[in-house]
Design a protein around this motif. Structure first.
Motif, PDB file in Angstrom:
ATOM      1  N   GLU A 180       0.695  -1.204   0.018  1.00 29.13           N
ATOM      2  CA  GLU A 180      -0.054  -0.073  -0.218  1.00 29.13           C
ATOM      3  C   GLU A 180       0.803   1.362  -0.064  1.00 29.13           C
ATOM      4  OE1 GLU A 180      -0.655  -2.735   2.027  1.00 29.13           O
ATOM      5  OE2 GLU A 180      -2.336  -3.332   0.857  1.00 29.13           O
ATOM      6  N   HIS A 181       0.718   1.922  -1.009  1.00 32.20           N
ATOM      7  CA  HIS A 181       1.573   3.285  -1.175  1.00 32.20           C
ATOM      8  C   HIS A 181       0.512   4.476  -1.574  1.00 32.20           C
ATOM      9  CE1 HIS A 181       4.572   0.359  -0.759  1.00 32.20           C
ATOM     10  NE2 HIS A 181       4.333  -0.012  -1.766  1.00 32.20           N
ATOM     11  N   SER A 182       0.922   5.854  -1.322  1.00 30.31           N
ATOM     12  CA  SER A 182      -0.091   6.665  -1.973  1.00 30.31           C
ATOM     13  C   SER A 182       0.179   6.721  -3.497  1.00 30.31           C
ATOM     14  CB  SER A 182       0.547   8.024  -1.171  1.00 30.31           C
ATOM     15  OG  SER A 182       1.613   8.570  -1.688  1.00 30.31           O
ATOM     16  N   ASP A 183      -0.818   7.358  -4.099  1.00 28.77           N
ATOM     17  CA  ASP A 183      -0.532   7.564  -5.580  1.00 28.77           C
ATOM     18  C   ASP A 183       0.566   8.514  -6.187  1.00 28.77           C
ATOM     19  OD1 ASP A 183      -3.002   6.166  -6.038  1.00 28.77           O
ATOM     20  OD2 ASP A 183      -4.092   7.997  -6.382  1.00 28.77           O
ATOM     21  N   GLN A 184       0.963   9.562  -4.967  1.00 24.60           N
ATOM     22  CA  GLN A 184       2.003  10.369  -5.311  1.00 24.60           C
ATOM     23  C   GLN A 184       3.331   9.364  -5.263  1.00 24.60           C
ATOM     24  OE1 GLN A 184       1.747  12.922  -1.919  1.00 24.60           O
ATOM     25  NE2 GLN A 184       1.698  14.643  -3.587  1.00 24.60           N
ATOM     26  N   THR A 185       3.272   8.501  -4.571  1.00 23.16           N
ATOM     27  CA  THR A 185       4.405   7.603  -4.378  1.00 23.16           C
ATOM     28  C   THR A 185       4.642   6.738  -5.475  1.00 23.16           C
ATOM     29  OG1 THR A 185       4.210   7.591  -1.727  1.00 23.16           O
ATOM     30  CG2 THR A 185       5.799   5.778  -2.967  1.00 23.16           C
ATOM     31  N   ARG A 186       3.488   6.100  -5.961  1.00 22.97           N
ATOM     32  CA  ARG A 186       3.430   5.475  -7.130  1.00 22.97           C
ATOM     33  C   ARG A 186       4.059   6.001  -8.299  1.00 22.97           C
ATOM     34  NH1 ARG A 186       0.918   0.595  -6.492  1.00 22.97           N
ATOM     35  NH2 ARG A 186      -0.098   0.308  -4.485  1.00 22.97           N
ATOM     36  N   LYS A 187       3.424   7.395  -8.418  1.00 20.47           N
ATOM     37  CA  LYS A 187       3.763   8.069  -9.604  1.00 20.47           C
ATOM     38  C   LYS A 187       5.283   8.456  -9.640  1.00 20.47           C
ATOM     39  CE  LYS A 187      -0.552  10.216 -10.473  1.00 20.47           C
ATOM     40  NZ  LYS A 187      -1.170  11.233  -9.872  1.00 20.47           N
ATOM     41  N   ALA A 188       5.861   8.947  -8.657  1.00 16.96           N
ATOM     42  CA  ALA A 188       7.097   9.145  -8.426  1.00 16.96           C
ATOM     43  C   ALA A 188       8.085   8.256  -8.646  1.00 16.96           C
ATOM     44  CB  ALA A 188       7.557   9.775  -7.085  1.00 16.96           C
ATOM     45  N   ILE A 189       7.553   6.984  -8.283  1.00 14.32           N
ATOM     46  CA  ILE A 189       8.573   6.013  -8.723  1.00 14.32           C
ATOM     47  C   ILE A 189       8.382   5.417 -10.120  1.00 14.32           C
ATOM     48  CG2 ILE A 189       8.409   3.287  -8.392  1.00 14.32           C
ATOM     49  CD1 ILE A 189       7.910   3.879  -5.294  1.00 14.32           C
ATOM     50  N   ALA A 190       7.363   5.542 -10.695  1.00 11.52           N
ATOM     51  CA  ALA A 190       7.109   5.047 -12.134  1.00 11.52           C
ATOM     52  C   ALA A 190       7.964   6.263 -12.768  1.00 11.52           C
ATOM     53  CB  ALA A 190       5.519   5.227 -12.287  1.00 11.52           C
ATOM     54  N   ALA A 191       7.730   7.668 -12.814  1.00 11.90           N
ATOM     55  CA  ALA A 191       8.549   8.434 -13.677  1.00 11.90           C
ATOM     56  C   ALA A 191      10.025   8.335 -13.278  1.00 11.90           C
ATOM     57  CB  ALA A 191       8.126   9.926 -12.710  1.00 11.90           C
ATOM     58  N   SER A 192      10.530   7.914 -12.338  1.00  8.59           N
ATOM     59  CA  SER A 192      12.076   7.702 -12.103  1.00  8.59           C
ATOM     60  C   SER A 192      12.385   6.474 -12.716  1.00  8.59           C
ATOM     61  CB  SER A 192      12.317   7.481 -10.411  1.00  8.59           C
ATOM     62  OG  SER A 192      12.202   6.267 -10.043  1.00  8.59           O
ATOM     63  N   GLY A 193      11.480   5.539 -12.954  1.00 11.19           N
ATOM     64  CA  GLY A 193      12.049   4.290 -13.651  1.00 11.19           C
ATOM     65  C   GLY A 193      12.748   3.348 -13.046  1.00 11.19           C
ATOM     66  N   VAL A 194      13.006   3.543 -11.654  1.00 11.97           N
ATOM     67  CA  VAL A 194      13.779   2.944 -10.831  1.00 11.97           C
ATOM     68  C   VAL A 194      13.055   1.427 -10.556  1.00 11.97           C
ATOM     69  CG1 VAL A 194      12.706   3.444  -8.619  1.00 11.97           C
ATOM     70  CG2 VAL A 194      15.021   3.140  -8.472  1.00 11.97           C
ATOM     71  N   ARG A 195      13.856   0.445 -10.342  1.00 11.97           N
ATOM     72  CA  ARG A 195      13.361  -0.892 -10.024  1.00 11.97           C
ATOM     73  C   ARG A 195      12.947  -0.912  -8.619  1.00 11.97           C
ATOM     74  NH1 ARG A 195      16.491  -5.874 -12.088  1.00 11.97           N
ATOM     75  NH2 ARG A 195      18.462  -5.196 -11.106  1.00 11.97           N
ATOM     76  N   VAL A 196      11.689  -1.719  -8.328  1.00 11.75           N
ATOM     77  CA  VAL A 196      11.242  -1.703  -6.883  1.00 11.75           C
ATOM     78  C   VAL A 196      10.963  -3.288  -6.549  1.00 11.75           C
ATOM     79  CG1 VAL A 196       9.069  -1.203  -5.653  1.00 11.75           C
ATOM     80  CG2 VAL A 196       9.774   0.063  -7.750  1.00 11.75           C
ATOM     81  N   ALA A 197      10.996  -3.325  -5.200  1.00  6.45           N
ATOM     82  CA  ALA A 197      10.743  -4.578  -4.650  1.00  6.45           C
ATOM     83  C   ALA A 197       9.968  -4.125  -3.350  1.00  6.45           C
ATOM     84  CB  ALA A 197      12.166  -5.450  -4.367  1.00  6.45           C
ATOM     85  N   GLU A 198       8.824  -5.010  -3.501  1.00  3.98           N
ATOM     86  CA  GLU A 198       8.175  -4.543  -2.228  1.00  3.98           C
ATOM     87  C   GLU A 198       7.905  -6.028  -1.332  1.00  3.98           C
ATOM     88  OE1 GLU A 198       5.033  -3.648  -5.132  1.00  3.98           O
ATOM     89  OE2 GLU A 198       4.076  -2.251  -3.638  1.00  3.98           O
TER      90      GLU A 198
END
Lengths: 338, 338
Positions: B132-150
């Motif tokens: 669970e993450h805020s939309d802002q967080t998701r957007k910032a991550i998507a924009a950065s293109g960084v790889r993510v592990a939850e």
DNA sequence: CTGAAAGCGCTAACAT
DNA sequence: ATGTTAGCGCTTTCAG
């Protein structure tokens, strides 16, 4: 501009959109220099609109200093260090510094490798545990010019500033208290094959006070495993089933001591009549146990906080002040175990 | 060259000393490209001699990717996260990546701020707790293109890859076991004002299974404080002194449950006859307690390790594979408390 | 108060 | 197997 997905917006992009020079954007972002509030707003709006994220690698490269603080700890398996790390992190976060870290597992060689590697990030400060470091480590740090904070221990020569408590005095105070309670024959229980040098200093202080008072250190048992409650329980069982019981056991920390309490609770051994005990750290969970452990309460979070605050402080590399030992003290918490 | 103390040696200095071009030094340092072993040795000797330390800020800037991995966790006050962080750190260290991190204290807003800030270091990956993450967080991550592990949870939609276990299933399995043991009337004990969403999912699973079997959730007590043994002890005392005792207590984690055991040990309340209990996590210290807690053992270290391995892997941004949930499972550890 | 020029130390992309 | 050139995105320095 938005070529592929790679093109992350830069200050130039923000500048174009806001109709100012890139340098002005830089000034707004870093909050340095005078900018008219009208321009500032325009820049901020533009930055937000294109989702600008500053590049601290570029900033650090140019300014020859990053807002990273290197943190080198022995392990995360000991509450002491996680609490200290919490303090460090809180202090750094308040100044928008970030910790980069590594774990040594109590090895001086690994410490050196980590320090070398972390220095490549050009951190503005580094936190080390304890006062003992290899010559190589000292040299690498001196050559880099980073600010240093050593934490936990103050018995020795700090590189620069050390925040902690006298481990030796803690051992002495514990011994004195146990002696005052009439105990004379002691066994020490430690772990980690003695790699934890702070524990060694406590033991030295303890031993000295016991001997000076005419008491006896019957033996010093040191497990090869990391300290844990279960290991403390196992070693306690071993001691109590041995041929000669001591009056009291001095554990190198609370986890081991709590294991001792658990053993006695499970086996119906009476504390402190059949066996007295003392630990070290004053971990929060001790309050929840059915028997209150006599221990030394240490200001771990505060130690981390102070170290973080020093390194994150804006002050320039302090005018090579003399090395300094900051004693954050400790407290003897008298419980029911001795 | 050795102007003042500021002049840290660069590849140019090493190159001069070794009599090669700066690019050759770069190749030796990064281990990329073919270099004759004769030249390699000369470069290494020169580097050692002048105490060269690479500048990863410059490397990261130029290569548009740093070997930093951002790690955003709720707290270090819960063993679960320190163990996961140990796993992450071990995996990263093996590939000479370093963790930079921040703590959210379970706040989505702080998570967003931290993510934004950490992204400015151009990390090649980011680890987040939960799904669970805020939309802002998701957007910032998507924009950065960084790889993510939850990490920790797999009940929901991952951003990319999530390593964990089904929290809901853990609650269900626990409930089923307690029901099988004949318990029907339950009280739930939680903490952190319910900010821990994984705990909420366990409770939901537990509650569902209990209701479907015709059992009763008498009440759900949630403390505002962080979870701790002492808080578990306090809440247990409160429950047992209340007008209606439940058959069993389901604690949101082992620390709270251990507090319950301590209360019963101290007050002579018989477990599980007078009150049954279950926890969650399977922390190592439970083995040392006089009474074995029935709990769910979770692979925390392994979760961290796997997440770290994914992010530190050399593989390019994987060919936008579909989001993936990696179930690392859990195990019901049946003890003596139910 | 704002801008222009220069360059931090490194690696990508070509050369050879 | 090694060298040359260019430039990553920012801040320092100097102008105005």
């Amino acid at each position: 501009m938005t070529d592929r997905k790679t093109a992350r917006p830069t200050m130039d992009d923000v500048a174009d959109l806001a109709g100012v020079s890139q340098m002005t954007v830089s000034r707004v972002m870093s909050g340095k220099g005078y900018i008219s509030s009208e321009v500032r707003d325009r820049v901020n709006v533009a930055a937000l609109e294109i989702g600008y994220v500053q590049n601290r690698l570029a900033r650090g490269l140019r300014s020859e200093k990053s807002s990273l603080i290197a943190v080198v700890l022995p392990t995360l398996g000991n509450t002491v260090f996680t609490e200290a790390l919490s303090g460090i992190t809180d202090a750094l976060t308040a100044q928008s510094f970030r910790p980069v870290f590594g774990l040594t597992e109590y090895s001086e060689d690994r410490e050196y490798e980590l320090v070398r590697d972390l220095l490549s990030w050009r951190p503005s400060g580094i936190v080390l545990a304890g006062l003992e470091h290899s010559d190589q480590t000292r040299k690498a740090i001196a050559a880099s010019g980073v600010r240093v904070a050593e934490i936990m221990d103050i018995d020795g020569e700090p590189i620069s500033t050390a925040f902690g408590l006298s481990q030796k005095a803690a051992g002495q105070v514990t011994a004195q208290h146990m002696l005052d309670k009439g105990h004379r024959r002691f066994i020490y229980v430690g772990s980690q094959s003695g790699a934890d040098l702070r524990a060694g200093k406590r033991l030295a202080g303890f031993r000295q006070t016991v001997r000076e008072a005419g008491g006896t250190m019957m033996s010093e048992l040191i497990s090869a495993l990391p300290s844990s409650m279960i290991e403390g329980r196992r070693m306690t069982a071993e001691i109590l089933s041995g041929p000669q019981r001591p009056d009291a056991i001095y554990y190198s920390n609370d986890d081991l001591a709590a294991g001792g309490i658990m053993h006695c609770l499970a086996e119906g051994v009476s504390i402190p009549d059949e066996i007295a005990m003392a630990g070290f750290n004053g971990l929060p969970y001790l309050d929840a146990l059915p028997i209150q452990l006599t221990t030394i309460k240490t200001p771990r979070y505060d130690i981390g906080l102070k170290a973080g605050q020093l390194l994150a402080s804006q002050s320039e590399i302090r005018p090579n002040a003399a090395p300094q030992l900051v004693d954050l003290g400790f407290e003897l918490n008298i419980g029911q175990t001795c």
